[in-house]
Design a protein around this motif. Structure first.
Motif, mmCIF file in Angstrom:
data_model
loop_
_atom_site.group_PDB
_atom_site.id
_atom_site.type_symbol
_atom_site.label_atom_id
_atom_site.label_comp_id
_atom_site.label_asym_id
_atom_site.label_seq_id
_atom_site.Cartn_x
_atom_site.Cartn_y
_atom_site.Cartn_z
ATOM 1 N N TRP A 234 0.850 -1.184 0.000
ATOM 2 C CA TRP A 234 0.000 0.000 0.000
ATOM 3 C C TRP A 234 0.892 1.244 0.000
ATOM 4 O O TRP A 234 2.005 1.222 0.514
ATOM 5 C CB TRP A 234 -0.872 0.057 1.255
ATOM 6 N N THR A 235 0.397 2.320 -0.559
ATOM 7 C CA THR A 235 1.048 3.625 -0.393
ATOM 8 C C THR A 235 0.042 4.554 0.279
ATOM 9 O O THR A 235 -1.178 4.457 0.013
ATOM 10 C CB THR A 235 1.490 4.232 -1.744
ATOM 11 N N MET A 236 0.543 5.421 1.119
ATOM 12 C CA MET A 236 -0.330 6.364 1.831
ATOM 13 C C MET A 236 0.475 7.590 2.232
ATOM 14 O O MET A 236 1.710 7.599 2.142
ATOM 15 C CB MET A 236 -0.954 5.693 3.055
ATOM 16 N N THR A 237 -0.220 8.607 2.671
ATOM 17 C CA THR A 237 0.423 9.833 3.129
ATOM 18 C C THR A 237 0.272 9.946 4.642
ATOM 19 O O THR A 237 -0.816 9.680 5.192
ATOM 20 C CB THR A 237 -0.211 11.070 2.459
ATOM 21 N N VAL A 238 1.355 10.315 5.301
ATOM 22 C CA VAL A 238 1.315 10.505 6.752
ATOM 23 C C VAL A 238 1.953 11.853 7.103
ATOM 24 O O VAL A 238 2.757 12.397 6.343
ATOM 25 C CB VAL A 238 2.052 9.367 7.499
ATOM 26 N N GLU A 239 1.588 12.355 8.254
ATOM 27 C CA GLU A 239 2.158 13.593 8.771
ATOM 28 C C GLU A 239 2.429 13.415 10.254
ATOM 29 O O GLU A 239 1.530 13.055 11.010
ATOM 30 C CB GLU A 239 1.200 14.762 8.551
ATOM 31 N N ASN A 240 3.700 13.606 10.646
ATOM 32 C CA ASN A 240 4.106 13.375 12.041
ATOM 33 C C ASN A 240 3.688 11.986 12.521
ATOM 34 O O ASN A 240 3.262 11.808 13.659
ATOM 35 C CB ASN A 240 3.519 14.438 12.975
ATOM 36 N N GLY A 241 3.807 10.995 11.625
ATOM 37 C CA GLY A 241 3.507 9.616 11.989
ATOM 38 C C GLY A 241 2.040 9.257 11.995
ATOM 39 O O GLY A 241 1.669 8.128 12.344
ATOM 40 N N VAL A 242 1.149 10.195 11.584
ATOM 41 C CA VAL A 242 -0.298 9.969 11.601
ATOM 42 C C VAL A 242 -0.816 9.924 10.166
ATOM 43 O O VAL A 242 -0.423 10.742 9.320
ATOM 44 C CB VAL A 242 -1.015 11.088 12.386
ATOM 45 N N ILE A 243 -1.716 8.999 9.883
ATOM 46 C CA ILE A 243 -2.290 8.864 8.543
ATOM 47 C C ILE A 243 -3.067 10.119 8.156
ATOM 48 O O ILE A 243 -3.854 10.649 8.943
ATOM 49 C CB ILE A 243 -3.225 7.648 8.476
ATOM 50 N N VAL A 244 -2.836 10.569 6.918
ATOM 51 C CA VAL A 244 -3.632 11.655 6.327
ATOM 52 C C VAL A 244 -4.495 11.020 5.246
ATOM 53 O O VAL A 244 -4.032 10.755 4.131
ATOM 54 C CB VAL A 244 -2.732 12.755 5.734
ATOM 55 N N PRO A 245 -5.775 10.736 5.531
ATOM 56 C CA PRO A 245 -6.614 10.015 4.560
ATOM 57 C C PRO A 245 -6.919 10.866 3.330
ATOM 58 O O PRO A 245 -7.104 12.080 3.424
ATOM 59 C CB PRO A 245 -7.878 9.702 5.364
ATOM 60 N N ASP A 246 -6.946 10.204 2.171
ATOM 61 C CA ASP A 246 -7.354 10.872 0.933
ATOM 62 C C ASP A 246 -8.584 10.151 0.387
ATOM 63 O O ASP A 246 -9.209 9.332 1.081
ATOM 64 C CB ASP A 246 -6.211 10.905 -0.078
#
Length: 293
Positions: A234-246
């Motif tokens: 899977w690929t995903m985006t995170v910020e400060n270790g937290v998931i940023v859902p798209d």
């Protein structure tokens, strides 16, 4: 203690002054001159004492900052050489096996000689200073291998932790660039059950991307390999270790009615990465083996 030349010269002056005082005393020198001579003698003695104290302080400072070699038994030397060889070859499973299969010996080494110091083994000797390249034990079953500066990982380094659990034997790892003891820049972390997990169970995971202060940041990839060798990513985006859902994340409910979010795999349309809604804001994408913990 070796007396410096200036102190030795001052001592000679004292001898001469004492001789003069004795001679003058025999001819009944005046009280004023005798007092002056005795004051000179006292001053020279004070200078000698001061220099000796200063020398002692300087010697103590040198001793405190000196790097000392840790005495190892033959067995300890052989185990450390084997462990270092496995890590140098990037054979993480082999290194984990060395740690797990010799757990008692490494515990004796760590708690007997290393627990109070940050010591670095460079492939030949163990020293009580972590500067340069080599391996450092953080705990009996946890080692860091790479470049160290001022007692912390700084540069390319891999951390490895050997673990025995009910479901199997595995190692956790964190590999990448470190700055002052934290992961910074490109790297990866994960775990691998090299014994015990078969079938659909998660045997190996890899989290890869950029790190900032030990937390993953930006676009990352997550790969899971089951006991049959099947790999899903899977690929995903995170910020400060937290998931940023798209938009790819789907709000859903589990079989028991719990609200969840699902992300379908990049590699197929069958496997989904599922996170409970309440856990979406958890810090879960981070360095698995932090320095100093």
């Amino acid at each position: 203690m070796k007396i410096p030349l200036r102190a030795a010269g001052a001592a000679a002056v004292i001898v001469v002054l004492l001789l003069v005082v004795g001679i003058l005393g025999n001819v009944r020198i005046s009280g004023y001159l005798r007092a002056s001579m005795e004051e000179s003698i006292h001053q020279v003695e004070s200078e000698i004492a001061s220099k000796e104290v200063q020398e002692s302080i300087e010697e103590s400072k040198i001793e405190e900052t000196a790097v000392h070699e840790i005495t190892l038994t033959y067995t300890e030397e052989q185990l450390l050489k084997l462990l270092e060889e496995k890590l140098r070859a990037n054979d993480l499973e082999g290194a984990a096996r060395v740690l797990n299969e010799n757990e008692s010996a490494f515990q004796d080494l760590f708690f007997g000689k290393l627990a109070d110091e940050i010591c670095l083994y460079d492939g030949s000797v163990m020293k009580d200073e972590a500067d340069g390249f080599g391996l450092v034990f953080q705990r009996a079953g946890t080692v860091f291998y790479g470049t160290f500066k001022d007692g912390k990982p700084s540069g390319q380094c891999v951390a490895l932790q050997a673990i025995t659990l009910d479901e199997g034997v595995r190692y956790d790892y964190s590999d990448g660039t470190w700055v002052d003891g934290v992961m910074e820049g490109p790297g990866e972390c994960g775990y691998d059950y090299y014994e015990g997990v078969t079938g659909d169970g998660a045997k190996k995971t890899v989290k890869k991307g950029n790190f900032a202060d030990d937390l993953m940041e930006g676009e990352i990839s997550y790969t899971s390999v089951n006991g049959d060798g099947e790999s899903t990513s899977w690929t995903m985006t995170v910020e400060n270790g937290v998931i940023v859902p798209d938009a790819r994340w789907i709000s859903d409910t589990s079989d028991d009615g719990t609200p969840v979010f699902r992300l379908m795999a990049d590699t197929d349309d069958v496997h989904a990465y599922v996170v409970e809604a309440d856990a979406m804001e958890e810090v879960r994408w981070k360095n698995m083996i932090e320095w100093g913990e």
